[in-house]
Design an enzyme around this catalytic site. Structure first.
Site, mmCIF file in Angstrom:
data_model
loop_
_atom_site.group_PDB
_atom_site.id
_atom_site.type_symbol
_atom_site.label_atom_id
_atom_site.label_comp_id
_atom_site.label_asym_id
_atom_site.label_seq_id
_atom_site.Cartn_x
_atom_site.Cartn_y
_atom_site.Cartn_z
ATOM 1 N N ARG A 12 -9.365 -22.027 11.136
ATOM 2 C CA ARG A 12 -8.033 -22.313 10.645
ATOM 3 C C ARG A 12 -7.112 -21.131 10.903
ATOM 4 O O ARG A 12 -7.561 -20.017 11.099
ATOM 5 C CB ARG A 12 -8.058 -22.598 9.134
ATOM 6 C CG ARG A 12 -8.563 -24.000 8.771
ATOM 7 C CD ARG A 12 -8.569 -24.183 7.281
ATOM 8 N NE ARG A 12 -9.198 -23.053 6.609
ATOM 9 C CZ ARG A 12 -8.541 -22.048 6.051
ATOM 10 N NH1 ARG A 12 -7.223 -22.025 6.016
ATOM 11 N NH2 ARG A 12 -9.213 -21.056 5.491
ATOM 12 N N LYS A 56 -8.478 -29.633 5.591
ATOM 13 C CA LYS A 56 -7.914 -28.683 4.639
ATOM 14 C C LYS A 56 -6.445 -28.997 4.347
ATOM 15 O O LYS A 56 -5.918 -28.609 3.308
ATOM 16 C CB LYS A 56 -8.099 -27.246 5.135
ATOM 17 C CG LYS A 56 -9.533 -26.718 4.929
ATOM 18 C CD LYS A 56 -9.930 -26.690 3.460
ATOM 19 C CE LYS A 56 -11.060 -25.751 3.086
ATOM 20 N NZ LYS A 56 -12.421 -26.166 3.287
ATOM 21 N N HIS A 83 -12.433 -25.828 -5.008
ATOM 22 C CA HIS A 83 -13.071 -25.539 -3.726
ATOM 23 C C HIS A 83 -14.544 -25.244 -4.018
ATOM 24 O O HIS A 83 -14.943 -24.097 -4.173
ATOM 25 C CB HIS A 83 -12.385 -24.334 -3.070
ATOM 26 C CG HIS A 83 -12.840 -24.062 -1.674
ATOM 27 N ND1 HIS A 83 -12.905 -22.801 -1.149
ATOM 28 C CD2 HIS A 83 -13.248 -24.897 -0.691
ATOM 29 C CE1 HIS A 83 -13.339 -22.870 0.101
ATOM 30 N NE2 HIS A 83 -13.550 -24.123 0.401
ATOM 31 N N SER A 125 -15.450 -19.070 2.175
ATOM 32 C CA SER A 125 -16.135 -19.467 3.398
ATOM 33 C C SER A 125 -17.357 -18.574 3.660
ATOM 34 O O SER A 125 -17.273 -17.360 3.550
ATOM 35 C CB SER A 125 -15.159 -19.369 4.570
ATOM 36 O OG SER A 125 -15.750 -19.905 5.718
ATOM 37 N N LYS A 178 -21.765 -22.618 -0.009
ATOM 38 C CA LYS A 178 -21.513 -23.905 -0.679
ATOM 39 C C LYS A 178 -22.270 -25.040 -0.017
ATOM 40 O O LYS A 178 -22.993 -25.796 -0.673
ATOM 41 C CB LYS A 178 -20.010 -24.245 -0.661
ATOM 42 C CG LYS A 178 -19.144 -23.366 -1.527
ATOM 43 C CD LYS A 178 -17.691 -23.814 -1.503
ATOM 44 C CE LYS A 178 -17.039 -23.789 -0.133
ATOM 45 N NZ LYS A 178 -17.012 -22.477 0.523
ATOM 46 N N THR A 179 -22.092 -25.169 1.295
ATOM 47 C CA THR A 179 -22.726 -26.286 2.002
ATOM 48 C C THR A 179 -24.241 -26.110 2.028
ATOM 49 O O THR A 179 -24.999 -27.040 1.726
ATOM 50 C CB THR A 179 -22.161 -26.381 3.439
ATOM 51 O OG1 THR A 179 -20.757 -26.604 3.351
ATOM 52 C CG2 THR A 179 -22.795 -27.523 4.213
ATOM 53 N N ASP A 199 -17.707 -29.428 -0.388
ATOM 54 C CA ASP A 199 -16.555 -28.530 -0.244
ATOM 55 C C ASP A 199 -15.385 -28.722 -1.216
ATOM 56 O O ASP A 199 -14.756 -27.743 -1.589
ATOM 57 C CB ASP A 199 -16.021 -28.649 1.188
ATOM 58 C CG ASP A 199 -15.195 -27.447 1.616
ATOM 59 O OD1 ASP A 199 -15.622 -26.314 1.369
ATOM 60 O OD2 ASP A 199 -14.112 -27.635 2.184
ATOM 61 N N ARG A 201 -19.722 -25.117 14.115
ATOM 62 C CA ARG A 201 -19.738 -26.091 13.020
ATOM 63 C C ARG A 201 -20.320 -27.414 13.454
ATOM 64 O O ARG A 201 -20.351 -27.746 14.638
ATOM 65 C CB ARG A 201 -18.304 -26.375 12.554
ATOM 66 C CG ARG A 201 -17.595 -25.237 11.889
ATOM 67 C CD ARG A 201 -17.820 -25.258 10.395
ATOM 68 N NE ARG A 201 -17.142 -24.156 9.746
ATOM 69 C CZ ARG A 201 -17.066 -24.016 8.425
ATOM 70 N NH1 ARG A 201 -17.601 -24.900 7.617
ATOM 71 N NH2 ARG A 201 -16.461 -22.967 7.905
HETATM 72 P P1 ATP Z 1 -17.125 -22.994 4.224
HETATM 73 O O1 ATP Z 1 -16.177 -22.973 3.051
HETATM 74 O O2 ATP Z 1 -16.549 -22.272 5.409
HETATM 75 O O3 ATP Z 1 -17.604 -24.368 4.552
HETATM 76 P P2 ATP Z 1 -19.669 -22.435 2.873
HETATM 77 O O4 ATP Z 1 -19.482 -21.772 1.554
HETATM 78 O O5 ATP Z 1 -19.988 -23.878 2.858
HETATM 79 O O6 ATP Z 1 -18.417 -22.091 3.826
HETATM 80 P P3 ATP Z 1 -22.095 -22.194 4.346
HETATM 81 O O7 ATP Z 1 -21.671 -23.120 5.439
HETATM 82 O O8 ATP Z 1 -23.105 -22.715 3.392
HETATM 83 O O9 ATP Z 1 -20.831 -21.630 3.573
HETATM 84 O O10 ATP Z 1 -22.565 -20.856 5.038
HETATM 85 C C1 ATP Z 1 -23.500 -19.940 4.536
HETATM 86 C C2 ATP Z 1 -24.152 -19.287 5.734
HETATM 87 O O11 ATP Z 1 -24.924 -18.177 5.324
HETATM 88 C C3 ATP Z 1 -25.098 -20.247 6.419
HETATM 89 O O12 ATP Z 1 -25.023 -20.003 7.797
HETATM 90 C C4 ATP Z 1 -26.463 -19.830 5.848
HETATM 91 O O13 ATP Z 1 -27.512 -20.106 6.725
HETATM 92 C C5 ATP Z 1 -26.274 -18.330 5.719
HETATM 93 N N1 ATP Z 1 -27.117 -17.682 4.679
HETATM 94 C C6 ATP Z 1 -27.951 -16.648 4.904
HETATM 95 N N2 ATP Z 1 -28.546 -16.246 3.767
HETATM 96 C C7 ATP Z 1 -28.071 -17.022 2.782
HETATM 97 C C8 ATP Z 1 -28.310 -17.075 1.367
HETATM 98 N N3 ATP Z 1 -29.141 -16.237 0.767
HETATM 99 N N4 ATP Z 1 -27.658 -18.018 0.664
HETATM 100 C C9 ATP Z 1 -26.776 -18.859 1.263
HETATM 101 N N5 ATP Z 1 -26.512 -18.848 2.594
HETATM 102 C C10 ATP Z 1 -27.156 -17.942 3.358
HETATM 103 MN MN MN Z 2 -18.983 -25.544 3.650
#
Ligand code: ATP
Ligand code: MN
Length: 533
Positions: free
Chosen positions: A60, A201, A221, A239, A243-244, A258, A323
Site C-alpha cells: 500500500r 483496505k 484491525h 502488519s 494476525k493471519t 484482518d 502475498r
Molecule cells: P498483515 O496485517 O500485513 O496482513 P499479519 O499480522 O496478518 O500482517 P502475518 O501475515 O501473519 O501478519 O505475518 C507474520 C509473518 O511472520 C509470517 O510470515 C510468519 O510466518 C512469520 N513469523 C515468524 N515467526 C513468527 C511467530 N513467532 N509468530 C507469528 N508469526 C511469525
Molecule cells: Mn494478515
C-alpha cells in the site's frame, strides 16, 4: 456462492460515467483465472493458483491515501498526514478523468458485500480494469447468493484503474497513484497502483468511519477465531506481527484474519470473505492451513516460480511483501457465518525486533488501553526503503493508517467493551528473543502458538508471575510446551547490561510516542505506561 454459474445479468456503467465499456459482470473465479492467463497477466503455479505481478506497487501507499473533506467528514475525521484531505471539486474532476479512461475498455464488474452480520451488511460494486483485481474482490469480499444478486442494490462503489496515471500538478495528488475515499458519494477511487490490498483496505477505512459513527460498533484491525467451547479470541497487530498466521489454528474455527466489528449486541463479525496472507518463507510444516489454501481460486502476488510452477517462497527479489489471497472457505476449519460472541481473550501482537518485550505477558486494563493507543511494533531492515536497522513503529489502535477518527475514539470504545466483557488481554511478542535483530532470533512459531494455546486454555491462570522491571508487565514464569528460560527476555540475552539499556531505550520511545495522547488519557491509562525509562 456464485462460483460456478455465471449470472446472465448484465449491467450498464453509463450512470457512473463509463461509456461503451465491454462489461464482464460477476464472472466466476475460474473465468477470471482464465481471463488473466489469456491476457498474459498471470501464470499458473503448480498448486493451481494464479500468480500475478502487481506492478510498480507491491504494497500500500499510505502517503497517497486521501479522504474528501466535505460536510460529512469535515468535523469528524482526524486530519493530518494519515487522513490527508482532498477537495471535493478535485475529486469530481479526477473521477471524470478516471471514468473517461475506463470508457471503451473491457472491464470486470462484481457485486459483493462487506460485513458478515446481516444487520451491518455493506453492499459494494467493484469496477476493475484487470480480471485478477476483480478476482481479488471475489476472494476478499463476501459473495452474494444468486438470489441476493437479483435485487442487489450497491451502496459503495470501488473504481479501480491501475493503468490510469494521475498528473499531480493538475489532479491534486502527490504522485501518479492515489486511493481516495469519498464518504458523501460513497466511492473509493483507486488509480495508478495495481496493489490489490488498496481495494480491501479502502473499504476497511470506510467501515472504520461508518461503523462507529452510524452503528455504534467498534471496528478493529484484528483476526479472530473461536474455540471448541465457543469462546472467541481476537488478535490485534500491525502488519507482519502474526494476525493471519496465528488465527489459522487447526483446532479453532477461523472467523477472519484482518478486519472485524464488535457490536453493541455482544458479537463480533468479520468484514471480509477471505484472507490475505503473507507468503514469505511459507512452509507446509510451519503454516499448513495457509499452505493448503493455495489452490485453484487463490491469487499469488509477486512471487517467483520456476518453469514447473514451483514457487520459491524464500525468493524476495520482487518484494518481501509476497502475498496470497483466497476465499475463506479455502481454510478447512471455519466459522460460518463469520460471527462470534464477545471475545474472552484479546491478544496484542507485536514483532519487537529489539528483543525486549516478553514473549507473553498479561495486561491490566490500564496497560491494555495504553498499549492499544500506542500500537507498537518494530520495522526491520528490508521491509521498507531506507530502513537498515530495527526502528520502533507506533500506530495507534494497531492500525492508524485505516482509522479516519481520532485514535481515542476507538480506544474509548474498546476499553468500555473490554471492561463489560471481562476479557483477558495479553501482549504477545512474536518478534525477537536472545538479543535484537541481527543478534537474536525470531521467536519460534511453535512457541508462540503454544503460549497462545496456554492462555486460551486457562493454563496461565494458576502459574507464578513476575513484574517486568521496566515495562511493568506481568510475565508468566511457566507455560505448557514452552521452555521456561525463554519467558523472561533478559535471561535469553548473553549481555544482561545490554538488555537493560535496550529495554530503557524502548521504554523511552513508548513515552515519546505517547506524549501526544497524554492529554486524552486518564490516571489508569497513564499508569499502564512503562514504569521506568
Ligand atoms: P498483515 O496485517 O500485513 O496482513 P499479519 O499480522 O496478518 O500482517 P502475518 O501475515 O501473519 O501478519 O505475518 C507474520 C509473518 O511472520 C509470517 O510470515 C510468519 O510466518 C512469520 N513469523 C515468524 N515467526 C513468527 C511467530 N513467532 N509468530 C507469528 N508469526 C511469525
Ligand atoms: Mn494478515
Amino acid at each position: 456462492m456464485v462460483d460456478k454459474n455465471q449470472t446472465a445479468k448484465t449491467i450498464s456503467l453509463e450512470k457512473y460515467g463509463i461509456n461503451n465499456a465491454k462489461v464482464n459482470y460477476q464472472l466466476s473465479s475460474q473465468e477470471l483465472h482464465n481471463q488473466t492467463l489469456e491476457k498474459g497477466q498471470g501464470t499458473e503455479a503448480n498448486s493451481g493458483a494464479i500468480a500475478v505481478n502487481t506492478g510498480e506497487f507491491t504494497g500500500r501507499s499510505p502517503k497517497d491515501r486521501f479522504i474528501v473533506k466535505d460536510d460529512v467528514t469535515r468535523d469528524k475525521v482526524w486530519w493530518g498526514n494519515i487522513n490527508i484531505p482532498f477537495p471535493t471539486d478535485m475529486f469530481d474532476a479526477l473521477y471524470d478523468k478516471v471514468t473517461a479512461y475506463l470508457s471503451e475498455k473491457e472491464l470486470f464488474v462484481r457485486d459483493s458485500y462487506a460485513c458478515a452480520d446481516e444487520d451491518y451488511k455493506l453492499n459494494i460494486r467493484v469496477i476493475n480494469e484487470y480480471p485478477w483485481s476483480n478476482m481479488f474482490a471475489h476472494n476478499m469480499f463476501l459473495r452474494p447468493t444468486e438470489e441476493e444478486l437479483t435485487t442487489f442494490d450497491p451502496e459503495w462503489l470501488i473504481v479501480n484503474a491501475p493503468g490510469f496515471m494521475a498528473d499531480p500538478e493538475v489532479d491534486g495528488t502527490r504522485q501518479h497513484n492515489f486511493a481516495i475515499l469519498n464518504f458523501t458519494k460513497k466511492i473509493a477511487l483507486i488509480g495508478g497502483t495495481g496493489y490489490t490490498g488498496e481495494i480491501k483496505k479502502g473499504i476497511f477505512s470506510a467501515l472504520n468511519f461508518i461503523l462507529p459513527v452510524d452503528k455504534n460498533t467498534m471496528p478493529m484491525h484484528c483476526s479472530a477465531n473461536v474455540g471448541e467451547n465457543g469462546e472467541t479470541a481476537i488478535f490485534f497487530g500491525l502488519s507482519g506481527t502474526g494476525k493471519t498466521t496465528l488465527s489459522a489454528d487447526p483446532k479453532r474455527k477461523l472467523i477472519g484474519d484482518d478486519e472485524h466489528g464488535w457490536t453493541a449486541e455482544n458479537t463480533i463479525f468479520n468484514f471480509e470473505g477471505g484472507c490475505y496472507a503473507k507468503v514469505i518463507n511459507l512452509s507446509e510444516e510451519n503454516e499448513p492451513d495457509i499452505y493448503h489454501a493455495i489452490k485453484p481460486g487463490a491469487i499469488l502476488e509477486n512471487v517467483i516460480m520456476n518453469e514447473n510452477g514451483v514457487v520459491d517462497y524464500e525468493d524476495t527479489s520482487i518484494t518481501q511483501n509476497t502475498r496470497v489471497s483466497y476465499p475463506i472457505y479455502h481454510i478447512d476449519n471455519i466459522q460460518q457465518p463469520s460471527i462470534g460472541k464477545n471475545p474472552k481473550n484479546i491478544f496484542f501482537l507485536t514483532a519487537d525486533a529489539f528483543g525486549v518485550l516478553p514473549p507473553i505477558s498479561k495486561l491490566t486494563p490500564g496497560q491494555a488501553a495504553y498499549h492499544f493507543i500506542s500500537g507498537y511494533t518494530a520495522k526491520v531492515a528490508g521491509t521498507e526503503e531506507g530502513i537498515n536497522e530495527p526502528t520502533p513503529s507506533f500506530s495507534a489502535c494497531f492500525g492508524a493508517p485505516f482509522m479516519p477518527l481520532h485514535p481515542t475514539a476507538y480506544a474509548e470504545m474498546l476499553s468500555d467493551k473490554m471492561q463489560k466483557a471481562g476479557v483477558n488481554v495479553w501482549l504477545v511478542n512474536t518478534g525477537w528473543t536472545g538479543g535484537p535483530y541481527g543478534v537474536g532470533n525470531r521467536m519460534k512459531l511453535k512457541y508462540t502458538r503454544a503460549m497462545i494455546t496456554a492462555a486460551l486454555q486457562g493454563d496461565l491462570n494458576g502459574v507464578a508471575y513476575e513484574k517486568h522491571p521496566i515495562f511493568g508487565l506481568d510475565v508468566p514464569q511457566e507455560c505448557t510446551n514452552v521452555p521456561s528460560e525463554i519467558l523472561n527476555p533478559k535471561t535469553t540475552w548473553k549481555n544482561k547490561k545490554a538488555y537493560d539499556i535496550q529495554a530503557r531505550e524502548l521504554a523511552a520511545s513508548f513515552k515519546d510516542n505517547f506524549a501526544k495522547f497524554r492529554e486524552y488519557a486518564n490516571e489508569e491509562i497513564l499508569a499502564g505506561a512503562p514504569t521506568e525509562a
